[in-house]
Each structure stands twice: as structure tokens, then as C-alpha cells.
Design a protein around this motif. Structure first.
Motif, PDB file in Angstrom:
ATOM      1  N   THR A   1      14.428  -3.385   2.951  1.00 33.92           N
ATOM      2  CA  THR A   1      14.253  -2.919   1.567  1.00 33.92           C
ATOM      3  C   THR A   1      15.565  -2.514   0.900  1.00 33.92           C
ATOM      4  O   THR A   1      15.558  -2.007  -0.219  1.00 33.92           O
TER       5      THR A   1
ATOM      6  N   ASP B   1      14.241  -1.106  -2.731  1.00 31.59           N
ATOM      7  CA  ASP B   1      13.842   0.296  -2.634  1.00 31.59           C
ATOM      8  C   ASP B   1      14.943   1.196  -2.101  1.00 31.59           C
ATOM      9  O   ASP B   1      15.011   2.376  -2.437  1.00 31.59           O
TER      10      ASP B   1
ATOM     11  N   GLU C   1      12.925  -7.449   0.625  1.00 34.14           N
ATOM     12  CA  GLU C   1      12.434  -6.948  -0.651  1.00 34.14           C
ATOM     13  C   GLU C   1      13.636  -6.840  -1.586  1.00 34.14           C
ATOM     14  O   GLU C   1      14.498  -5.980  -1.410  1.00 34.14           O
TER      15      GLU C   1
ATOM     16  N   GLY D   1       9.641  -3.367  -8.798  1.00 34.06           N
ATOM     17  CA  GLY D   1       9.848  -1.936  -8.940  1.00 34.06           C
ATOM     18  C   GLY D   1      10.685  -1.650 -10.173  1.00 34.06           C
ATOM     19  O   GLY D   1      10.523  -2.266 -11.220  1.00 34.06           O
TER      20      GLY D   1
ATOM     21  N   LEU E   1       7.954  -6.089  -5.361  1.00 33.20           N
ATOM     22  CA  LEU E   1       6.923  -5.076  -5.549  1.00 33.20           C
ATOM     23  C   LEU E   1       6.353  -5.264  -6.945  1.00 33.20           C
ATOM     24  O   LEU E   1       7.059  -5.107  -7.946  1.00 33.20           O
TER      25      LEU E   1
ATOM     26  N   ARG F   1       3.993  -7.945  -2.978  1.00 35.25           N
ATOM     27  CA  ARG F   1       3.308  -6.712  -2.569  1.00 35.25           C
ATOM     28  C   ARG F   1       2.729  -6.095  -3.840  1.00 35.25           C
ATOM     29  O   ARG F   1       3.471  -5.638  -4.709  1.00 35.25           O
TER      30      ARG F   1
ATOM     31  N   THR G   1      -2.217  -3.403  -1.191  1.00 30.89           N
ATOM     32  CA  THR G   1      -1.515  -2.140  -0.916  1.00 30.89           C
ATOM     33  C   THR G   1      -2.447  -0.950  -1.079  1.00 30.89           C
ATOM     34  O   THR G   1      -3.216  -0.881  -2.040  1.00 30.89           O
TER      35      THR G   1
ATOM     36  N   LYS H   1       1.304   2.009   1.777  1.00 32.51           N
ATOM     37  CA  LYS H   1       2.520   2.347   1.031  1.00 32.51           C
ATOM     38  C   LYS H   1       2.657   3.866   0.928  1.00 32.51           C
ATOM     39  O   LYS H   1       2.070   4.503   0.056  1.00 32.51           O
TER      40      LYS H   1
END
Length: 646
Positions: free
Chosen positions: A11, A15, A46, A50, A83, A116, A144, A176
Motif C-alpha cells: 500500500t 495508503d 495499491e 482514495g 480503493l 477494492r 469490503t 478494512k
């Protein structure tokens, strides 16, 4: 006996920096190491979704679609993952189904292999359009469960939520844990219950904030989870994910095989260790563990932004109070899991309550929409009195929120004043998601290279650096007096010369040497001696010295006050944010100079903390003068409109 393979999703490129760097990683930063990351042996990377989409446009002045294409061109071995916020896509509200479908198609076309998909409230109605769209493209649809703890969030409830997603056709399921709340015991219980009820691959995503993530991974994998998330160690820990290297070491001694290239991991870690000081925005290191997360539950992806937003409001000292208020607001709103957009909704309302000194005095439109049911069903009912206070005579809805939204794509660009800004279909999608932000990016992109101003992110770095690097001052006092003509004897001259050389080697920005009533000052703009000057006697110096930073701030404040002092009544900004006179890019303004408005009528928008906060007229009044330009950053308390009562 062969070991069972444990799959690892990295990630770092999404993230990890969203949690630690407030999402300030540049595309060039990624391209400088992506080849090595691709060689590590991860299950997936990932890299998108987001907050990265919004921040690319808003702060970095980068095209998020181009970032994805460039990564895909280099990462040939490892599937790319994003995401996706269900009906919110990568934004902070629900969007029409046609935009959801087309966004998914273009994201897959540009390089995303695994989606995701989550909903902040675990409301499956908000997932069905996105899951259907992903399945249509042939990509992998990962459902999720947004994990949280509350009186209503039981293992039975999570199993029920999972069943609804499986019925929609997901290919795998992710737990998550966006705030680091998943304990090893609950991890084992939840994974065991899911494996007992369903035959579907399970992945666990945890943040390291509370210190429980690695143990939650160990117990969850033993119970049947087949994949976990991690970040490279220099981008891991605290509000990010657990370190990949630690995960590897833990599971290497078990019946599970983590097939990662350790030499490649070392190269990646060294790269981000060197890069971090340039991207961490001038702040010190965060504490390793924050046990308070178990109370306020603000997720890793938001906590760095939460601090940044409080600083922008000039209220960082209110952080403890704001965190306590988050817990109260979350209870008021029915215990929503704190993940985008509900983390912003709850967090912003908590900040508004704290900085205004009155709970729910200022209610952002997104909070109104949440209470109305426009984000889905809250996990627990909201108190009727609070609903009435926030909605007035409006009634909450009980159907799928997106059913009220008309298709947006057929008329998406009709309000864009300059069609030449649009280069491709991806630009249209960006505009549909973030109209104001996209227009600013399009304008910036259209400028010749030599005319492009610095990006907001670069300006931010400079300002924070300047705050930390205030001019240093060295003062040496001597009882020996110099004569009235400020003439130096040979001994004094040699001392001064030596001190100047010392100052230059020390890279001091300012050196002051006081001798009796007189002061000698060396100033430098770049840390090396470039000149010197004698000042007047200290007793007279105040008459001629340059104004201090505090004086300059006061002069600026006075200048603003002078411009608005001629007006008897003004509407002042309740927060620091960006002023917008319209509800969307290129749409008609709420009010004009000369407009007459009624009490409670929306007169403008202040964008702060990722939400658009509608500012209302305090009483019936006439707009005499709009005191700030559209798109201008205004400070809390700054006059934005001059008005007359009517």
C-alpha cells in the motif's frame, strides 16, 4: 509438506503516503522506484483511489489518470489495485450510476486490475452499481467490510453485511480496519465466522496506529485469511500499515510462505527513507503508538490530514478537544464507521463544534445530507431531536440514495466556460467528480511551462520550511565601548573579521554583535555572508529597524481592517477555507452585490476539510460588497461580505 502461500498487497504508493504524508507523494517519486517495487513479488500494488485522485489535482497539479497510465507502463508483473468508494467513487458524496459505470470502465482501461470497493456505512445499496460495473469489465471485484467497534457492530452484523455483498457477485472480501481497531481476538472471531459461512477469499487491511495490527494479521491468517496489506518499513507504522519486512519475518516462522525478494525490499526502503524528509511537510516524527485511536477512531488515512486541517484553522491547540468531540458526534450520528466520507463528515462537524464554541451551530451540507439519508442507512438510529435541529422540516429518505440522482454525463461539460480545457474523456470524469478543483487544474495545465505558478503543495512545503527555519541570531556582549564615530581599532576589527568568518561557516542567517550601546549586524539571505552593516545605537534602533514578522502580520491585518472599516456590518468567515460564490464551477453565484437575502439563505461556500460548507445570512440583509475574490483562501474571522440589515 509445502507451505501455504500468503499473499501481500503493498500500500506504499497509496495508503502509506496518504496516512503519513497527507497524500503528498508525486508521480515522479513513484516512477523513480516502481521498477524495483514491481520486482518484489507482491500479490498486488495499491496505487490509486482514495484521496490520491483529489490531491493530485488540488495540491500537486498532476493528472491522476496520467499517473495511473505511467505506473501501468512500468509495472508489468504485479496487478494494480485501487480503493473505490462505492457510489462515492473517489469523491465525498454519491454520484449517479452512469458516472460510476464509466469511471470504472476508464479506470480498468487505464490500468486497474483489482477494485477494492467499500461503503462507509456498509450499506450494500451503495455498492451494487460499482460491483456490477467492475464485473462487467472483467476485473476483480473485492468487497469490503468497513470495520469499527460500537454497541451495534457485532460479528453477526458483519456476517450479514458480507452476505449481501457476496450476493452482489464479489470475487473476494476485505476486512478494512482503517483505524487500527481490530484486535487479534476479534480478527480470529470474525475471519472464522466468515469462513464458516462463506467460501470466498478473505484479505485483512489494518492500520498500525494502536499497535495491534501484526497480531491481528497473525490470528486472522491462522483463522483462514489468505492475504494481508503492508507498506515498506520507511512508509509504515503509526497511522500507516504494518511494515512488509515485519510481516515477512513473522510468517516466515509459520506454516505460511511469503515469497518476497528481500534485496528488492531493502532498495525500496532505502529510497523512501531518503525521500521522506522532502515530503513530510517539515513536521517532526509522529509517536509510534496512539492508544487514543481506540477512543476517537479517526482512521490512518485521515489523521495526518486532520492535524493539517486544524493547523489551517489556526486551532491545532484544540486537537485533544476535537478528538473528544469526534466520539460525541459519531454517537450522535448513529455510530458510522470512520472512513471516507463519514470520517470527513464526523471530523469536520466535530471541528466546527469546537472552533465555533457551539455544537451544530455550523452544519456542513454533507452533514445535512448524511442525516437526511443521502449517504445510506446509519448503523444506529439518529435521535429525532437532532434530525429536526439539522433538517428542520425536511424528512429523511428510506430508499437507495442514488435513485434520486439523474445521469450526469450527457450534460457534464455544458457549464465549462472554455471547452479547450478538456483534452480527453478522463478530464470530463475528473470535472464531474471535482468541478472547482478540476477547473483550477485545467487552467494551470493550459499555461506555458514558464508561466506556471508553483503548485499548492510546493508553496505549502516552503511555508512550513520557513516557519521552522527562522533567522538565527547570535549576540555577544562586551563591556568595552567603541568611540562615538563607530571606528574599530585593529583588535576589534580582527575580532569582527573572525566572527564574520565563523558566521559564514555556521550558515547563520543573522549575526548580531552588541558592544555597549552599539550593535553590529550581519544578515544573509542564503546562509552565507554576503554583506554587513552597522546599526544605530540600540537606544535609537527601534526608529530604524526593519519590521518583525509579527509587525508585518499586524500591518497586514490593519490594512484589511482599513479596507472594511467603512462598512458597519460584515459577514466574517467562521473558518479558514477557500471562498466560492457559486455552488459549482461556472454556475450562477448565490448572491451578487445588491442582492437582498433572507435569514438562513445560503450566500456562499467555504471549502474546508474536504467539505463544502454553506454559509448562511445571519438575518434579512442586502449584500453591499463582496470583499474577497472567488477561489481565494480566507482566514477565520476575515470579513467576506459587507451587508446592510433590512
Amino acid at each position: 509438506m509445502a507451505k501455504e502461500i500468503l499473499r501481500i498487497t503493498d500500500t506504499t504508493l497509496r495508503d502509506g503516503h496518504q496516512s503519513l504524508w497527507a497524500t503528498r507523494m508525486r508521480t515522479d517519486d513513484i516512477l523513480g522506484i516502481i521498477d524495483t517495487i514491481d520486482a518484489v513479488g507482491y500479490y498486488s500494488l495499491e496505487v490509486w483511489g482514495g484521496a490520491t485522485f483529489d490531491v493530485c489535482l488540488r495540491y500537486l497539479r498532476e493528472d491522476p489518470w496520467e499517473r495511473l497510465r505511467l505506473i501501468k507502463a512500468r509495472a508489468k508483473k504485479t496487478p494494480l489495485q485501487m480503493l473505490l468508494r462505492g457510489q462515492n467513487i473517489v469523491g465525498y458524496k454519491n454520484y449517479p450510476d452512469d458516472l460510476v459505470e464509466r469511471f470504472v470502465e476508464k479506470a480498468h482501461e487505464n490500468g486497474i486490475d483489482i477494485f477494492r470497493i467499500f461503503d462507509a456505512l456498509n450499506d450494500s445499496r451503495n455498492l451494487q452499481a460499482a460491483i456490477k460495473a467492475v464485473k462487467k469489465t472483467g476485473a476483480h471485484a473485492q468487497g469490503t467490510l468497513s470495520y469499527t467497534t460500537s454497541p451495534v457492530h457485532t460479528v453477526e452484523k458483519y456476517v450479514s453485511d458480507a452476505r449481501k455483498q457476496i450476493e452482489l457477485g464479489i470475487d473476494s472480501l476485505c476486512i478494512k480496519d482503517m483505524a487500527g481497531l481490530l484486535s487479534p481476538t476479534k480478527s480470529k472471531e470474525l475471519v472464522s465466522a466468515l469462513k464458516e459461512n462463506f467460501d470466498i477469499p478473505i484479505q485483512i487491511h489494518c492500520h498500525a496506529t494502536s499497535g495491534m495490527a501484526e497480531s491481528a494479521y497473525l490470528e486472522g491468517v491462522k483463522a483462514g485469511a489468505g492475504a494481508v496489506d503492508g507498506a515498506i518499513s520507511s512508509m509504515a507504522g503509526f497511522s500507516s500499515q504494518p511494515p512488509v519486512e515485519t510481516i515477512h519475518a513473522i510468517f516466515e516462522e509459520t506454516e505460511f510462505d511469503v515469497q518476497l525478494d528481500l534485496d528488492a525490499l531493502r532498495k525500496v526502503n532505502k529510497y523512501f527513507t531518503a525521500l521522506a524528509p522532502k515530503r513530510i511537510k517539515g513536521r517532526g516524527h509522529e509517536p509510534i503508538i496512539d492508544a487514543e485511536i481506540l477512543v476517537h477512531q479517526i482512521p490512518g488515512g485521515m489523521i495526518s490530514n486532520f492535524r493539517s486541517q486544524l493547523e489551517q484553522q489556526g486551532a491545532i491547540e484544540k486537537l485533544p478537544e476535537a478528538l473528544e468531540e469526534v466520539s460525541r458526534v459519531r454517537k450522535d450520528l448513529g455510530y458510522p464507521p470512520l472512513v471516507t466520507p463519514t470520517s470527513q463528515i464526523v471530523g469536520t462537524q466535530a471541528v466546527m463544534n469546537v472552533i465555533t464554541g457551539e455544537r451544530y451551530k455550523v452544519v456542513p451540507q454533507e452533514v445535512r445530507n448524511y442525516v437526511k439519508g443521502m449517504y445510506g442507512r446509519p448503523p444506529a438510529p439518529i435521535d429525532a431531536d437532532l434530525i429536526k435541529k439539522i433538517l428542520g422540516k425536511e424528512k429523511p429518505i428510506d430508499h437507495r440514495p442514488a435513485d434520486d440522482l439523474k445521469n450526469i454525463l450527457p450534460t457534464a461539460t455544458k457549464n465549462i466556460s472554455n471547452p479547450e480545457w478538456i483534452k480527453n474523456e478522463e478530464d470530463i470524469l475528473s470535472y464531474c467528480l471535482f468541478p472547482e478543483v478540476s477547473v483550477e487544474f485545467f487552467k494551470w495545465r493550459a499555461l506555458p511551462h514558464e508561466q506556471k505558478p508553483k503548485t499548492p503543495a510546493d508553496i505549502e512545503i516552503e511555508e512550513l520550511h520557513n516557519e521552522k527555519e527562522q533567522p538565527k541570531e547570535l549576540e555577544i556582549t562586551s563591556t568595552k565601548q567603541v568611540n562615538e564615530n563607530l571606528l574599530l581599532n585593529a583588535e576589534d576589527y580582527e575580532r569582527m573579521k573572525n566572527l564574520l568568518e565563523t558566521a559564514s561557516s555556521m550558515q547563520l542567517n543573522e549575526l548580531s554583535i552588541r558592544k555597549g550601546d552599539f550593535q553590529f549586524t550581519l544578515r544573509s539571505g542564503n546562509g552565507s555572508a554576503k554583506g554587513h552593516e552597522f546599526t544605530e545605537p540600540v537606544a535609537e534602533q527601534k526608529k530604524s529597524e526593519q519590521p518583525s514578522q509579527e509587525t508585518k502580520k499586524q500591518e497586514t491585518k490593519t490594512a484589511v481592517e482599513d479596507k472594511t472599516s467603512e462598512y458597519k456590518d460584515t459577514i466574517n468567515s467562521v473558518m479558514t477555507g477557500t471562498f466560492y460564490s457559486t455552488p459549482g464551477a461556472d454556475k450562477l453565484p448565490f448572491v451578487k452585490e445588491g442582492s437582498k437575502v433572507k435569514e438562513g439563505e445560503t450566500i456562499c461556500i467555504l471549502e474546508a476539510m474536504k467539505l463544502f460548507n454553506e454559509i448562511e445570512a445571519p438575518f434579512n440583509c442586502k449584500i453591499v460588497k463582496i470583499l474577497v475574490e472567488d477561489g481565494t483562501l480566507v482566514k477565520k474571522g476575515q470579513p467576506i461580505m459587507a451587508i446592510e440589515k433590512i
